[in-house]
Design a protein around this motif. Structure first.
Motif, PDB file in Angstrom:
ATOM      1  N   ILE B  50       0.835  -1.193   0.000  1.00 25.36           N
ATOM      2  CA  ILE B  50       0.000   0.000   0.000  1.00 25.36           C
ATOM      3  C   ILE B  50       0.874   1.249   0.000  1.00 25.36           C
ATOM      4  CG2 ILE B  50      -1.778   1.279   1.255  1.00 25.36           C
ATOM      5  CD1 ILE B  50      -2.594  -1.404   2.542  1.00 25.36           C
ATOM      6  N   ASP B  51       0.703   2.104  -0.997  1.00 26.72           N
ATOM      7  CA  ASP B  51       1.418   3.369  -1.000  1.00 26.72           C
ATOM      8  C   ASP B  51       0.442   4.458  -0.543  1.00 26.72           C
ATOM      9  OD1 ASP B  51       2.670   5.750  -1.427  1.00 26.72           O
ATOM     10  OD2 ASP B  51       3.469   5.224  -3.387  1.00 26.72           O
ATOM     11  N   PRO B  52       0.617   4.970   0.667  1.00 24.27           N
ATOM     12  CA  PRO B  52      -0.345   5.935   1.215  1.00 24.27           C
ATOM     13  C   PRO B  52      -0.481   7.192   0.352  1.00 24.27           C
ATOM     14  CG  PRO B  52       1.523   5.624   2.726  1.00 24.27           C
ATOM     15  CD  PRO B  52       1.723   4.666   1.603  1.00 24.27           C
ATOM     16  N   VAL B  53       0.582   7.569  -0.327  1.00 24.22           N
ATOM     17  CA  VAL B  53       0.532   8.764  -1.175  1.00 24.22           C
ATOM     18  C   VAL B  53      -0.496   8.578  -2.296  1.00 24.22           C
ATOM     19  CG1 VAL B  53       1.859  10.032  -2.908  1.00 24.22           C
ATOM     20  CG2 VAL B  53       2.851   9.558  -0.656  1.00 24.22           C
ATOM     21  N   LEU B  54      -0.477   7.391  -2.904  1.00 22.18           N
ATOM     22  CA  LEU B  54      -1.423   7.124  -3.993  1.00 22.18           C
ATOM     23  C   LEU B  54      -2.839   6.951  -3.447  1.00 22.18           C
ATOM     24  CD1 LEU B  54       0.596   4.642  -6.247  1.00 22.18           C
ATOM     25  CD2 LEU B  54       0.539   7.133  -6.287  1.00 22.18           C
ATOM     26  N   VAL B  55      -2.942   6.276  -2.312  1.00 21.44           N
ATOM     27  CA  VAL B  55      -4.259   6.086  -1.707  1.00 21.44           C
ATOM     28  C   VAL B  55      -4.879   7.449  -1.400  1.00 21.44           C
ATOM     29  CG1 VAL B  55      -5.505   5.197   0.306  1.00 21.44           C
ATOM     30  CG2 VAL B  55      -3.722   3.801  -0.773  1.00 21.44           C
ATOM     31  N   ALA B  56      -4.072   8.371  -0.860  1.00 19.08           N
ATOM     32  CA  ALA B  56      -4.575   9.705  -0.514  1.00 19.08           C
ATOM     33  C   ALA B  56      -5.097  10.436  -1.747  1.00 19.08           C
ATOM     34  CB  ALA B  56      -3.471  10.525   0.161  1.00 19.08           C
ATOM     35  N   ALA B  57      -4.314  10.413  -2.816  1.00 21.05           N
ATOM     36  CA  ALA B  57      -4.713  11.126  -4.040  1.00 21.05           C
ATOM     37  C   ALA B  57      -6.003  10.537  -4.617  1.00 21.05           C
ATOM     38  CB  ALA B  57      -3.596  11.064  -5.078  1.00 21.05           C
ATOM     39  N   LEU B  58      -6.086   9.207  -4.639  1.00 18.77           N
ATOM     40  CA  LEU B  58      -7.264   8.560  -5.220  1.00 18.77           C
ATOM     41  C   LEU B  58      -8.504   8.730  -4.341  1.00 18.77           C
ATOM     42  CD1 LEU B  58      -5.531   5.341  -6.541  1.00 18.77           C
ATOM     43  CD2 LEU B  58      -6.616   7.118  -7.925  1.00 18.77           C
ATOM     44  N   ALA B  59      -8.313   8.612  -3.035  1.00 16.92           N
ATOM     45  CA  ALA B  59      -9.463   8.731  -2.117  1.00 16.92           C
ATOM     46  C   ALA B  59     -10.060  10.136  -2.195  1.00 16.92           C
ATOM     47  CB  ALA B  59      -9.034   8.400  -0.696  1.00 16.92           C
ATOM     48  N   ALA B  60      -9.205  11.141  -2.263  1.00 15.93           N
ATOM     49  CA  ALA B  60      -9.710  12.513  -2.340  1.00 15.93           C
ATOM     50  C   ALA B  60     -10.466  12.727  -3.653  1.00 15.93           C
ATOM     51  CB  ALA B  60      -8.560  13.511  -2.220  1.00 15.93           C
ATOM     52  N   GLY B  61      -9.947  12.158  -4.731  1.00 16.31           N
ATOM     53  CA  GLY B  61     -10.622  12.264  -6.026  1.00 16.31           C
ATOM     54  C   GLY B  61     -11.983  11.602  -5.990  1.00 16.31           C
ATOM     55  N   GLU B  62     -12.021  10.451  -5.365  1.00 17.78           N
ATOM     56  CA  GLU B  62     -13.240   9.669  -5.244  1.00 17.78           C
ATOM     57  C   GLU B  62     -14.312  10.443  -4.446  1.00 17.78           C
ATOM     58  OE1 GLU B  62     -13.430   6.935  -6.781  1.00 17.78           O
ATOM     59  OE2 GLU B  62     -15.163   5.970  -5.870  1.00 17.78           O
ATOM     60  N   LEU B  63     -13.909  11.028  -3.350  1.00 14.70           N
ATOM     61  CA  LEU B  63     -14.862  11.803  -2.542  1.00 14.70           C
ATOM     62  C   LEU B  63     -15.359  13.027  -3.303  1.00 14.70           C
ATOM     63  CD1 LEU B  63     -13.868  12.263   1.196  1.00 14.70           C
ATOM     64  CD2 LEU B  63     -15.819  11.041   0.244  1.00 14.70           C
ATOM     65  N   ALA B  64     -14.456  13.679  -4.007  1.00 16.77           N
ATOM     66  CA  ALA B  64     -14.847  14.860  -4.780  1.00 16.77           C
ATOM     67  C   ALA B  64     -15.864  14.468  -5.841  1.00 16.77           C
ATOM     68  CB  ALA B  64     -13.614  15.500  -5.426  1.00 16.77           C
ATOM     69  N   ALA B  65     -15.630  13.321  -6.475  1.00 17.11           N
ATOM     70  CA  ALA B  65     -16.544  12.875  -7.528  1.00 17.11           C
ATOM     71  C   ALA B  65     -17.917  12.536  -6.944  1.00 17.11           C
ATOM     72  CB  ALA B  65     -15.955  11.674  -8.265  1.00 17.11           C
ATOM     73  N   ILE B  66     -17.937  11.873  -5.813  1.00 15.02           N
ATOM     74  CA  ILE B  66     -19.203  11.505  -5.173  1.00 15.02           C
ATOM     75  C   ILE B  66     -19.986  12.752  -4.737  1.00 15.02           C
ATOM     76  CG2 ILE B  66     -20.033  10.667  -2.925  1.00 15.02           C
ATOM     77  CD1 ILE B  66     -20.139   8.530  -4.981  1.00 15.02           C
ATOM     78  N   ALA B  67     -19.251  13.727  -4.191  1.00 11.55           N
ATOM     79  CA  ALA B  67     -19.923  14.949  -3.745  1.00 11.55           C
ATOM     80  C   ALA B  67     -20.567  15.653  -4.939  1.00 11.55           C
ATOM     81  CB  ALA B  67     -18.917  15.872  -3.057  1.00 11.55           C
ATOM     82  N   GLU B  68     -19.846  15.653  -6.065  1.00 14.33           N
ATOM     83  CA  GLU B  68     -20.377  16.294  -7.269  1.00 14.33           C
ATOM     84  C   GLU B  68     -21.577  15.506  -7.811  1.00 14.33           C
ATOM     85  OE1 GLU B  68     -19.767  19.164  -8.418  1.00 14.33           O
ATOM     86  OE2 GLU B  68     -20.901  18.999 -10.298  1.00 14.33           O
TER      87      GLU B  68
END
Ligand SMILES: Nc1nc2c(ncn2[C@@H]2O[C@H](COP(=O)(O)OP(=O)(O)OP(=O)(O)O)[C@@H](O)[C@H]2O)c(=O)[nH]1
Ligand SMILES: [Mg+2]
Lengths: 194, 163
Positions: B50-68
Motif C-alpha cells: 500500500i502506497d499511502p501517497v497514492l491512496v490519498a490522491a485517489l481517495a480525495a478524487g473519489e470523494l470529490a466525484a461523489i460529492a459532485e
C-alpha cells in the motif's frame, strides 16, 4: 501548499491543464520514466480504454531535504476532452501552480483558447484569483508541421509576461525545464507573501 | 520559531493521536488522513503493497466525484463517505468538515459497522482541528525562509539535471 512541520514536509500541487490530446499525460509519463524510482511514486492513470485521461494522472516526486524541509511535488493532469468539464474543476482543488499545455498546431488554436478560458473560470469558481496563480505556458508538439509561433499562442491566450517554453513532450524536450519553471514560480510566490 | 510553526506541529501531534486510536480500535491495517486536495497529511501502518501517497490522491478524487454526483442529483449535502468491500481488504473513506479525507483500510474479517462507528468518533475529534489546519495552511506560505528558493532551485537542477 502545506507544510507538515512534524514530518518537515512541504507539499505542493501542480496541475497540467490544457486541451484534449495536447500532451499533458505524455509530460508526466516522461517525468516518471526518467526519474530515479527512489524519488517518485508509481504513476496512477485513471483512463479510458483508448488511453485518454478519464479523471486524472497522478505522480509524486520527493526531493531530499532543502533547508530542513522535504519538498514533495504532487503532479496531476486533467482530462482534456471537452466532455469532462466538471472533472477538471475537481482536479484543480488545492492547486498551487498550473502548467498550461497548449497544442502548437495551427488548427488547435481555438481549442487552446477555450480550454484556457475555462481554466480561468474554474479557478474563479473555486475562489482563486487567476491573475495571481503561478502559471507556465508550455507550447507542445514543436516537432510537427503547421505550428504557430510561440508568441502567437501567447498573445491569443491574452497572456502577459507568463513564462513560456517550447516542448516536444514525446521526446522529453522541454519537459523538465517546464517542471522546474513552475516549481520555482510557486516557491517565489510563497516567499513574496513573507 | 514563529507562532504558526508551533501551532501546526501541535495540530500534527493531535492528528497523530486520533489516527493511532482509530487504528487500534478498528484493528485496521492502515489509517490515513489527507487534505481535500489529496495531499497526504499523516498515515499509519502502511505495508509494502500500500502506497499511502497514492491512496490519498485517489481517495480525495473519489470523494470529490461523489460529492459532485450528489449535487447533480439535487442533494444539498453529500453524506461524505464511501465504502468499498473487497475480497480480502476493504476501504472506507470519509470526509471530515470538508477539510480532511479520512481513509481506513481493513481486513474483511473486521466488522464494517465497527469501522463506521470509530470513524465517526475520530471525525468528531478531528472536526475542531480542521479550521486550525486551514489556518496553518494559509500561514505556511509565509514560513519559508528567503534562502529556500535558491536552495530548492539547486536541488532541482541536481535531481532533474542533464535530462
Ligand atoms: N508529435 C507529437 N506528438 C505528441 C507530443 N506530445 C504528445 N504527443 C502525442 O499526442 C497524443 C496525446 O497525448 P496525451 O499526452 O495523451 O494528451 P493529453 O493532453 O493527456 O490528452 P487527454 O488525456 O485527452 O486530455 C499522444 O498520441 C502522444 O503521443 C509531441 O510533442 N509531439
Ligand atoms: Mg491525458
Amino acid at each position: 501548499m502545506f507544510i507538515n512541520w512534524r514530518l518537515r514536509e512541504l507539499n505542493l500541487k501542480i496541475v497540467y491543464y490544457g486541451p484534449a490530446l495536447g500532451g499533458k499525460t505524455t509530460n508526466l509519463q516522461y517525468i516518471h520514466s526518467k526519474t530515479d524510482p527512489r524519488i517518485r511514486s508509481e504513476m496512477v492513470s485513471l483512463k479510458t480504454r483508448g488511453d485518454r485521461t478519464l479523471y486524472f494522472d497522478f505522480l509524486q516526486l520527493e526531493l531530499g531535504r532543502v533547508a530542513g524541509l522535504k519538498p514533495r511535488f504532487n503532479l496531476y493532469t486533467v482530462p482534456g476532452q471537452t466532455y469532462y468539464t466538471s472533472t477538471r474543476k475537481l482536479v484543480l482543488q488545492g492547486v498551487d501552480g498550473i502548467v498550461f499545455v497548449a497544442d502548437s498546431q495551427a488548427h488547435r488554436l481555438e481549442e487552446n483558447r477555450e480550454s484556457f478560458w475555462e481554466m480561468r473560470r474554474n479557478l474563479r469558481e473555486l475562489g482563486y484569483d487567476p491573475e495571481s496563480m503561478p502559471l507556465v505556458l508550455q507550447c507542445n508538439k514543436r516537432d510537427l508541421p503547421n505550428i504557430l509561433s510561440v508568441s502567437t499562442i501567447h498573445e491569443h491566450l491574452g497572456l502577459n509576461g507568463v513564462p513560456c517554453l517550447e516542448s516536444i513532450a514525446i521526446r522529453g524536450v522541454g519537459v523538465f525545464e517546464t517542471l522546474k519553471t513552475i516549481i520555482n514560480l510557486v516557491v517565489a510566490k510563497a516567499q513574496q507573501q513573507l | 520559531m514563529n507562532q504558526s510553526v508551533v501551532l501546526s506541529e501541535d495540530i500534527a501531534d493531535q492528528i497523530h493521536r486520533v489516527l493511532s486510536e482509530l487504528r487500534a480500535r478498528t484493528q485496521a491495517e492502515c489509517v490515513l488522513l489527507a487534505d481535500i486536495s489529496g495531499q497526504l497529511v499523516e498515515s499509519l501502518g502502511s505495508s509494502e503493497e500500500i502506497d499511502p501517497v497514492l491512496v490519498a490522491a485517489l481517495a480525495a478524487g473519489e470523494l470529490a466525484a461523489i460529492a459532485e454526483l450528489a449535487r447533480q442529483i439535487g442533494e444539498r449535502r453529500a453524506s461524505g463517505s464511501l465504502l468499498h468491500e473487497g475480497k480480502n481488504r476493504s476501504i472506507y473513506i470519509a470526509s471530515v468538515s470538508d477539510t480532511f479525507v479520512l481513509v481506513v483500510i481493513f481486513s474483511t474479517a473486521s466488522p464494517v459497522g465497527l469501522v463506521r462507528l470509530f470513524v465517526r468518533r475520530a471525525a468528531e475529534l478531528l472536526h475542531p482541528l480542521a479550521s486550525q489546519f486551514e489556518e496553518a495552511i494559509r500561514r505556511s506560505n509565509a514560513t519559508l525562509g528567503t534562502d529556500f528558493g535558491t536552495a530548492l532551485a539547486g536541488e532541482l537542477d541536481e535531481a532533474f539535471g542533464g535530462m
